[in-house]
Write a protein that holds these residues in place. Sequence first.
Motif, PDB file in Angstrom:
ATOM      1  N   PRO A 108       0.821  -1.225   0.106  1.00 43.35           N
ATOM      2  CA  PRO A 108       0.091  -0.234   0.068  1.00 43.35           C
ATOM      3  C   PRO A 108       0.900   1.441  -0.003  1.00 43.35           C
ATOM      4  N   GLU A 109       1.914   1.276   0.590  1.00 43.31           N
ATOM      5  CA  GLU A 109       2.730   2.599   0.645  1.00 43.31           C
ATOM      6  C   GLU A 109       3.237   2.848  -0.464  1.00 43.31           C
ATOM      7  N   GLN A 110       3.601   1.801  -1.474  1.00 46.35           N
ATOM      8  CA  GLN A 110       4.157   2.144  -2.976  1.00 46.35           C
ATOM      9  C   GLN A 110       2.913   1.983  -3.788  1.00 46.35           C
ATOM     10  N   ARG A 111       1.731   1.679  -3.531  1.00 41.26           N
ATOM     11  CA  ARG A 111       0.548   1.566  -4.108  1.00 41.26           C
ATOM     12  C   ARG A 111       1.079   0.458  -5.557  1.00 41.26           C
ATOM     13  N   LYS A 112       1.438  -0.571  -5.040  1.00 43.48           N
ATOM     14  CA  LYS A 112       1.700  -1.610  -6.146  1.00 43.48           C
ATOM     15  C   LYS A 112       1.354  -3.124  -5.581  1.00 43.48           C
ATOM     16  N   VAL A 113       1.306  -3.900  -6.418  1.00 42.78           N
ATOM     17  CA  VAL A 113       1.372  -5.342  -6.073  1.00 42.78           C
ATOM     18  C   VAL A 113       2.254  -6.104  -6.658  1.00 42.78           C
ATOM     19  N   GLY A 114       2.976  -6.828  -5.807  1.00 42.31           N
ATOM     20  CA  GLY A 114       3.961  -8.059  -6.207  1.00 42.31           C
ATOM     21  C   GLY A 114       3.510  -9.313  -6.515  1.00 42.31           C
ATOM     22  N   THR A 115       3.925  -9.877  -7.364  1.00 44.06           N
ATOM     23  CA  THR A 115       3.557 -11.441  -7.854  1.00 44.06           C
ATOM     24  C   THR A 115       4.728 -12.324  -8.021  1.00 44.06           C
ATOM     25  N   CYS A 116       4.288 -13.586  -8.118  1.00 41.26           N
ATOM     26  CA  CYS A 116       5.505 -14.584  -8.624  1.00 41.26           C
ATOM     27  C   CYS A 116       4.787 -15.804  -8.805  1.00 41.26           C
ATOM     28  N   VAL A 117       4.751 -16.447  -9.756  1.00 41.09           N
ATOM     29  CA  VAL A 117       4.400 -17.902 -10.090  1.00 41.09           C
ATOM     30  C   VAL A 117       5.713 -18.978  -9.821  1.00 41.09           C
ATOM     31  N   GLY A 118       5.327 -19.976  -9.079  1.00 39.98           N
ATOM     32  CA  GLY A 118       6.456 -20.745  -9.219  1.00 39.98           C
ATOM     33  C   GLY A 118       6.036 -22.224  -9.619  1.00 39.98           C
ATOM     34  N   GLU A 174       5.019  -9.085 -14.322  1.00 38.38           N
ATOM     35  CA  GLU A 174       4.709  -7.637 -14.405  1.00 38.38           C
ATOM     36  C   GLU A 174       3.811  -7.016 -15.140  1.00 38.38           C
ATOM     37  N   GLY A 175       3.277  -7.926 -16.075  1.00 38.11           N
ATOM     38  CA  GLY A 175       1.985  -7.406 -16.873  1.00 38.11           C
ATOM     39  C   GLY A 175       0.694  -7.594 -16.010  1.00 38.11           C
ATOM     40  N   ALA A 176       0.512  -8.596 -15.041  1.00 40.24           N
ATOM     41  CA  ALA A 176      -0.573  -8.608 -14.263  1.00 40.24           C
ATOM     42  C   ALA A 176      -0.375  -7.476 -13.202  1.00 40.24           C
ATOM     43  N   GLU A 177       0.880  -7.267 -12.616  1.00 45.60           N
ATOM     44  CA  GLU A 177       0.936  -6.447 -11.803  1.00 45.60           C
ATOM     45  C   GLU A 177       0.705  -4.886 -12.100  1.00 45.60           C
ATOM     46  N   ASP A 178       0.994  -4.503 -13.599  1.00 46.82           N
ATOM     47  CA  ASP A 178       0.661  -3.262 -14.092  1.00 46.82           C
ATOM     48  C   ASP A 178      -0.843  -2.974 -14.163  1.00 46.82           C
ATOM     49  N   PHE A 179      -1.283  -4.087 -14.695  1.00 47.45           N
ATOM     50  CA  PHE A 179      -2.861  -3.967 -14.965  1.00 47.45           C
ATOM     51  C   PHE A 179      -3.700  -3.897 -13.732  1.00 47.45           C
ATOM     52  N   ILE A 180      -3.453  -4.713 -12.497  1.00 50.97           N
ATOM     53  CA  ILE A 180      -3.968  -4.640 -11.404  1.00 50.97           C
ATOM     54  C   ILE A 180      -3.695  -3.113 -10.642  1.00 50.97           C
ATOM     55  N   ALA A 217     -14.195  -2.882  -3.067  1.00 52.88           N
ATOM     56  CA  ALA A 217     -13.971  -4.160  -3.794  1.00 52.88           C
ATOM     57  C   ALA A 217     -13.332  -4.114  -5.106  1.00 52.88           C
ATOM     58  N   ILE A 218     -12.704  -4.918  -5.471  1.00 55.40           N
ATOM     59  CA  ILE A 218     -12.054  -5.042  -6.773  1.00 55.40           C
ATOM     60  C   ILE A 218     -12.957  -5.651  -7.724  1.00 55.40           C
ATOM     61  N   PRO A 219     -13.455  -5.022  -9.003  1.00 56.00           N
ATOM     62  CA  PRO A 219     -14.794  -5.640  -9.775  1.00 56.00           C
ATOM     63  C   PRO A 219     -14.095  -7.253 -10.131  1.00 56.00           C
ATOM     64  N   ASP A 220     -15.173  -8.098 -10.048  1.00 56.58           N
ATOM     65  CA  ASP A 220     -14.988  -9.252 -10.578  1.00 56.58           C
ATOM     66  C   ASP A 220     -14.170  -9.530 -11.926  1.00 56.58           C
ATOM     67  N   ALA A 221     -14.640  -8.771 -12.638  1.00 57.78           N
ATOM     68  CA  ALA A 221     -14.016  -8.864 -13.954  1.00 57.78           C
ATOM     69  C   ALA A 221     -12.399  -8.500 -13.870  1.00 57.78           C
ATOM     70  N   ALA A 222     -12.294  -7.584 -13.129  1.00 62.14           N
ATOM     71  CA  ALA A 222     -10.643  -7.224 -13.048  1.00 62.14           C
ATOM     72  C   ALA A 222      -9.950  -8.448 -12.324  1.00 62.14           C
ATOM     73  N   LEU A 223     -10.347  -9.002 -11.450  1.00 62.82           N
ATOM     74  CA  LEU A 223      -9.844 -10.461 -10.822  1.00 62.82           C
ATOM     75  C   LEU A 223      -9.803 -11.511 -11.879  1.00 62.82           C
ATOM     76  N   ARG A 224     -10.746 -11.568 -12.675  1.00 63.25           N
ATOM     77  CA  ARG A 224     -10.564 -12.556 -13.673  1.00 63.25           C
ATOM     78  C   ARG A 224      -9.650 -12.384 -14.835  1.00 63.25           C
ATOM     79  N   ARG A 225      -9.447 -11.007 -15.085  1.00 63.05           N
ATOM     80  CA  ARG A 225      -8.359 -10.572 -16.070  1.00 63.05           C
ATOM     81  C   ARG A 225      -7.129 -10.812 -15.587  1.00 63.05           C
ATOM     82  N   PHE A 226      -7.043 -10.399 -14.233  1.00 61.95           N
ATOM     83  CA  PHE A 226      -5.666 -10.569 -13.622  1.00 61.95           C
ATOM     84  C   PHE A 226      -5.219 -12.111 -13.550  1.00 61.95           C
ATOM     85  N   GLY A 227      -6.065 -13.121 -13.020  1.00 62.48           N
ATOM     86  CA  GLY A 227      -5.756 -14.541 -13.315  1.00 62.48           C
ATOM     87  C   GLY A 227      -5.420 -14.812 -14.709  1.00 62.48           C
ATOM     88  N   GLU A 228      -5.888 -14.331 -15.787  1.00 60.01           N
ATOM     89  CA  GLU A 228      -5.596 -14.572 -17.196  1.00 60.01           C
ATOM     90  C   GLU A 228      -4.481 -14.186 -17.506  1.00 60.01           C
TER      91      GLU A 228
END
Length: 292
Positions: free
Chosen positions: A195-205, A215-221, A236-247
Amino acid sequence: MEFIQPTSWREALEAKAALPGAVPIRGGTDVMVELNFARSRPQAILDLSRVEELEEWGIEDGLLRVGAGVNYTRIVEEIGDRLPGLAMASRTVGSPQIRNRGTVGGNLGTASPAGDALPPLYASDAEVEVASMDGSRRVPVADFISGPKQNALSDNELISAFYIANADGPQQYSKIGTRNAMVIAVCAFALALHPEQRKVGTCVGSAGPTPIRVEGAEDFIGGVLEEGDLWQSRGAIPDAALRRFGELVAGAARPIDDVRGTAEYRRHSAGVLARRTLGWAWEEYRGVRGAA
């Protein structure tokens, strides 16, 4: 095969300089498997279990410095409140006996794409500290892991610690395996809200040759959260945004077929895990009662 057991960090570095081919061992949860199955026969084993310096952790330069010898049990019990994502991952490692022996330093050293500790380190921009008789250096974890079971260590270097920021927001880790316990991940996903940086970090293992920062998903969300002023309003995060993040996460995965799962299953799993972990972390950030 020579067996070397130093009692201080300096002795360990001297031994590594004298025998660059020596394989370091602390918990032995990976190295001993290789030896038992005759997949590896190093010229020497460098046992670091008596090097107390590797068991220390504390705050340095505003970051948490965790020695390479701190085991998974201690991570959960001693710094789990500071690093909840890494603690979640640590709880999924093997059995209690394995967690009492295994270390994040070992995960970094073996650099397995399925290493449970690695995705949380990626999601929080951790750095790996390595040392030799010539001095020490810090390497971003994404640069340190250079390929499947390959890392950026020079022949005369050992991993001494990793640096990571204390969590400033909710973190999540989830994985899928062929059973509920003592299992290697078929696919895993780590997420950290900053929250302090207003960003989301991700990683797939376990869905590519190395852990994958999406990074593409991080930039999108990040754009969704900024556009809706959701960091401030905690809406709340819109359901469509959650689905797109997963895609987007699923699209970034580079899995293979193997005995634990197909590439298609891993790709699908990455998307599902991403969508769920983001939902859980955001509900926690919003203060929703009963959030995961």
